[in-house]
Design a protein around this motif. Structure first.
Motif, PDB file in Angstrom:
ATOM      1  N   CYS A 119      11.708  -8.256 -11.975  1.00  0.00           N
ATOM      2  CA  CYS A 119      12.252  -6.931 -12.290  1.00  0.00           C
ATOM      3  C   CYS A 119      11.616  -5.827 -11.444  1.00  0.00           C
ATOM      4  O   CYS A 119      12.293  -4.885 -11.028  1.00  0.00           O
ATOM      5  N   VAL A 120      10.323  -5.951 -11.225  1.00  0.00           N
ATOM      6  CA  VAL A 120       9.588  -4.856 -10.578  1.00  0.00           C
ATOM      7  C   VAL A 120       9.646  -4.942  -9.053  1.00  0.00           C
ATOM      8  O   VAL A 120       9.648  -3.908  -8.373  1.00  0.00           O
ATOM      9  N   PHE A 121       9.728  -6.168  -8.500  1.00  0.00           N
ATOM     10  CA  PHE A 121       9.635  -6.286  -7.037  1.00  0.00           C
ATOM     11  C   PHE A 121      10.730  -5.509  -6.297  1.00  0.00           C
ATOM     12  O   PHE A 121      10.425  -4.847  -5.289  1.00  0.00           O
ATOM     13  N   PRO A 122      12.004  -5.550  -6.711  1.00  0.00           N
ATOM     14  CA  PRO A 122      13.005  -4.738  -5.979  1.00  0.00           C
ATOM     15  C   PRO A 122      12.672  -3.247  -5.973  1.00  0.00           C
ATOM     16  O   PRO A 122      12.897  -2.562  -4.961  1.00  0.00           O
ATOM     17  N   VAL A 123      12.137  -2.760  -7.095  1.00  0.00           N
ATOM     18  CA  VAL A 123      11.764  -1.346  -7.152  1.00  0.00           C
ATOM     19  C   VAL A 123      10.585  -1.078  -6.215  1.00  0.00           C
ATOM     20  O   VAL A 123      10.558  -0.079  -5.474  1.00  0.00           O
ATOM     21  N   TYR A 124       9.610  -2.006  -6.249  1.00  0.00           N
ATOM     22  CA  TYR A 124       8.449  -1.870  -5.356  1.00  0.00           C
ATOM     23  C   TYR A 124       8.885  -1.866  -3.894  1.00  0.00           C
ATOM     24  O   TYR A 124       8.425  -1.050  -3.089  1.00  0.00           O
ATOM     25  N   TRP A 125       9.810  -2.762  -3.552  1.00  0.00           N
ATOM     26  CA  TRP A 125      10.258  -2.856  -2.152  1.00  0.00           C
ATOM     27  C   TRP A 125      11.034  -1.611  -1.736  1.00  0.00           C
ATOM     28  O   TRP A 125      10.920  -1.143  -0.601  1.00  0.00           O
ATOM     29  N   MET A 126      11.826  -1.063  -2.661  1.00  0.00           N
ATOM     30  CA  MET A 126      12.569   0.167  -2.362  1.00  0.00           C
ATOM     31  C   MET A 126      11.604   1.326  -2.076  1.00  0.00           C
ATOM     32  O   MET A 126      11.747   2.035  -1.059  1.00  0.00           O
ATOM     33  N   VAL A 127      10.626   1.507  -2.954  1.00  0.00           N
ATOM     34  CA  VAL A 127       9.674   2.615  -2.769  1.00  0.00           C
ATOM     35  C   VAL A 127       8.824   2.389  -1.528  1.00  0.00           C
ATOM     36  O   VAL A 127       8.570   3.316  -0.751  1.00  0.00           O
ATOM     37  N   LEU A 128       8.393   1.140  -1.327  1.00  0.00           N
ATOM     38  CA  LEU A 128       7.559   0.833  -0.162  1.00  0.00           C
ATOM     39  C   LEU A 128       8.312   1.099   1.135  1.00  0.00           C
ATOM     40  O   LEU A 128       7.768   1.689   2.080  1.00  0.00           O
ATOM     41  N   THR A 129       9.578   0.680   1.192  1.00  0.00           N
ATOM     42  CA  THR A 129      10.375   0.898   2.397  1.00  0.00           C
ATOM     43  C   THR A 129      10.574   2.385   2.665  1.00  0.00           C
ATOM     44  O   THR A 129      10.629   2.827   3.814  1.00  0.00           O
ATOM     45  N   ALA A 130      10.686   3.169   1.586  1.00  0.00           N
ATOM     46  CA  ALA A 130      10.865   4.613   1.750  1.00  0.00           C
ATOM     47  C   ALA A 130       9.663   5.260   2.427  1.00  0.00           C
ATOM     48  O   ALA A 130       9.807   6.272   3.118  1.00  0.00           O
ATOM     49  N   PHE A 131       8.483   4.678   2.212  1.00  0.00           N
ATOM     50  CA  PHE A 131       7.261   5.260   2.792  1.00  0.00           C
ATOM     51  C   PHE A 131       6.838   4.587   4.095  1.00  0.00           C
ATOM     52  O   PHE A 131       5.919   5.058   4.752  1.00  0.00           O
ATOM     53  N   LYS A 132       7.464   3.476   4.445  1.00  0.00           N
ATOM     54  CA  LYS A 132       7.058   2.756   5.651  1.00  0.00           C
ATOM     55  C   LYS A 132       7.499   3.495   6.916  1.00  0.00           C
ATOM     56  O   LYS A 132       8.598   4.057   6.956  1.00  0.00           O
ATOM     57  N   PRO A 133       6.699   3.414   7.980  1.00  0.00           N
ATOM     58  CA  PRO A 133       7.183   3.880   9.289  1.00  0.00           C
ATOM     59  C   PRO A 133       8.315   2.971   9.764  1.00  0.00           C
ATOM     60  O   PRO A 133       8.375   1.792   9.398  1.00  0.00           O
ATOM     61  N   THR A 134       9.200   3.498  10.568  1.00  0.00           N
ATOM     62  CA  THR A 134      10.363   2.728  11.028  1.00  0.00           C
ATOM     63  C   THR A 134       9.984   1.416  11.715  1.00  0.00           C
ATOM     64  O   THR A 134      10.643   0.391  11.464  1.00  0.00           O
ATOM     65  N   PRO A 135       8.958   1.368  12.576  1.00  0.00           N
ATOM     66  CA  PRO A 135       8.596   0.066  13.186  1.00  0.00           C
ATOM     67  C   PRO A 135       8.257  -0.999  12.154  1.00  0.00           C
ATOM     68  O   PRO A 135       8.598  -2.177  12.347  1.00  0.00           O
ATOM     69  N   ASP A 136       7.593  -0.623  11.057  1.00  0.00           N
ATOM     70  CA  ASP A 136       7.272  -1.607  10.011  1.00  0.00           C
ATOM     71  C   ASP A 136       8.527  -2.078   9.295  1.00  0.00           C
ATOM     72  O   ASP A 136       8.623  -3.233   8.875  1.00  0.00           O
ATOM     73  N   ILE A 137       9.521  -1.182   9.113  1.00  0.00           N
ATOM     74  CA  ILE A 137      10.769  -1.574   8.448  1.00  0.00           C
ATOM     75  C   ILE A 137      11.547  -2.565   9.301  1.00  0.00           C
ATOM     76  O   ILE A 137      12.130  -3.525   8.799  1.00  0.00           O
ATOM     77  N   GLN A 138      11.542  -2.338  10.621  1.00  0.00           N
ATOM     78  CA  GLN A 138      12.325  -3.176  11.525  1.00  0.00           C
ATOM     79  C   GLN A 138      11.559  -4.391  12.024  1.00  0.00           C
ATOM     80  O   GLN A 138      12.104  -5.167  12.829  1.00  0.00           O
ATOM     81  N   ALA A 139      10.315  -4.577  11.570  1.00  0.00           N
ATOM     82  CA  ALA A 139       9.526  -5.723  12.025  1.00  0.00           C
ATOM     83  C   ALA A 139      10.155  -7.034  11.558  1.00  0.00           C
ATOM     84  O   ALA A 139      10.717  -7.101  10.463  1.00  0.00           O
ATOM     85  N   GLU A 140      10.080  -8.074  12.375  1.00  0.00           N
ATOM     86  CA  GLU A 140      10.663  -9.365  12.007  1.00  0.00           C
ATOM     87  C   GLU A 140       9.945  -9.974  10.810  1.00  0.00           C
ATOM     88  O   GLU A 140      10.562 -10.607   9.953  1.00  0.00           O
ATOM     89  N   THR A 141       8.621  -9.785  10.746  1.00  0.00           N
ATOM     90  CA  THR A 141       7.842 -10.276   9.613  1.00  0.00           C
ATOM     91  C   THR A 141       7.718  -9.162   8.571  1.00  0.00           C
ATOM     92  O   THR A 141       7.246  -8.063   8.898  1.00  0.00           O
ATOM     93  N   PRO A 142       8.164  -9.386   7.346  1.00  0.00           N
ATOM     94  CA  PRO A 142       8.078  -8.321   6.325  1.00  0.00           C
ATOM     95  C   PRO A 142       6.645  -7.839   6.137  1.00  0.00           C
ATOM     96  O   PRO A 142       5.708  -8.648   6.069  1.00  0.00           O
ATOM     97  N   VAL A 143       6.502  -6.524   6.053  1.00  0.00           N
ATOM     98  CA  VAL A 143       5.187  -5.909   5.853  1.00  0.00           C
ATOM     99  C   VAL A 143       5.069  -5.488   4.396  1.00  0.00           C
ATOM    100  O   VAL A 143       5.746  -4.562   3.944  1.00  0.00           O
TER     101      VAL A 143
END
Length: 276
Positions: free
Chosen positions: A21-45
């Motif tokens: 239940c929590v991981f999708p919310v965590y991933w949404m918030v984390l992606t919102a704060f990530k720099p673009t290179p980390d979002i587009q990285a082949e290995t999930p950060v």
């Protein structure tokens, strides 16, 4: 086998459900704060070394953000207030008064509560089209009011049934009118139920997408946030950071409201479930 070992499967199951239940919310918030290179990285950060607010800035500066925010707020507030006012009177009528057709009315409310909302999409569209009510926020408010009203009536009726009517009668003996006795004695005791139903109505109206997408077609300025979010990727292309930032801002009011009212709402829902 000790008690802790017997509870181990339950605890493990609860942990799995919590993570799912929590991981999708965590991933949404984390992606919102990530720099673009980390979002587009082949290995999930999962734990970025740096955070940024540029995606939130892009989301807030998008065309129509504050207009759609205002539309969602107006529709949601109107739905909640209207449902509370009508449901309070209806719950009082079925819990305190005796009149012909009361049982049938309660049965119809229960049927309306369990009916799937999606089944009403086409009928509501046809009604709105034939009455020239398409592309109007009041139409959307009335639809959300119709959706939340049965649950609100059932919950408030359960609370009213559990409150001894002798309390109101004692107040009337002391000189209060029936309306004053209800307002001064019963209404404060209904606070948990009012909070629980208000939060349910708020979440339902704030998150609803299908009716908003079908009933607001031509006048794009009257769209609500869920519909606007669905077209967000078209505006920003592959900018997932801005999309996740907009989603985080969209979810923020519901999250704050739930955290503030959590204890009272949980008590209200439990009380409404076991009483009456």
């Amino acid at each position: 086998m000790s008690g802790s070992l017997r509870r181990l499967p339950l605890n493990a199951g609860a942990l799995v459900v919590f993570v799912l239940c929590v991981f999708p919310v965590y991933w949404m918030v984390l992606t919102a704060f990530k720099p673009t290179p980390d979002i587009q990285a082949e290995t999930p950060v999962f734990l970025p070394t740096s955070l940024t607010l540029e995606h939130f800035s892009a989301a807030v500066k998008a065309d129509g953000f504050w207009s759609f925010w205002r539309n969602s707020l107006l529709v949601t507030a109107g739905c909640v207030l209207l449902a509370l006012a009508v449901a309070l009177g209806s719950a009082f009528a079925v819990a305190r008064l005796r009149w012909k057709g009361r049982r049938g009315f309660v049965l119809m409310v229960f049927i309306a509560q369990v009916a799937p909302w999606e089944a009403l999409l086409i009928p509501m569209y046809v009604i709105a089209r034939d009455t020239d009510m398409l592309d109007r926020l009041p139409t959307l408010t009335l639809v959300y009011f119709m959706i939340t009203l049965p649950f609100t009536i059932v919950t408030l009726r359960s609370f009213l049934t559990a409150i001894p009517r002798e309390l109101e009668e004692a107040a009337q003996v002391d000189g209060c009118t029936r309306a004053a006795a209800f307002r001064r004695v019963t209404l404060p005791l209904l606070a948990p139920g009012l909070l629980a139903t208000s939060l349910f109505g708020f979440i339902t109206a704030w998150n609803e997408f299908a009716f908003a997408n079908m009933l607001i077609i031509k006048n794009q300025d009257d769209r609500t946030l869920p519909v606007w979010l669905s077209s967000f990727s078209n505006v920003f292309g592959t900018d997932w950071g801005a999309t996740m930032a907009a989603s985080t801002l969209f979810a923020l009011p519901v999250l704050i409201l739930f955290l503030v009212l959590q204890r009272r709402v949980a008590a209200g829902l439990a009380g409404g479930a076991v009483k009456g």
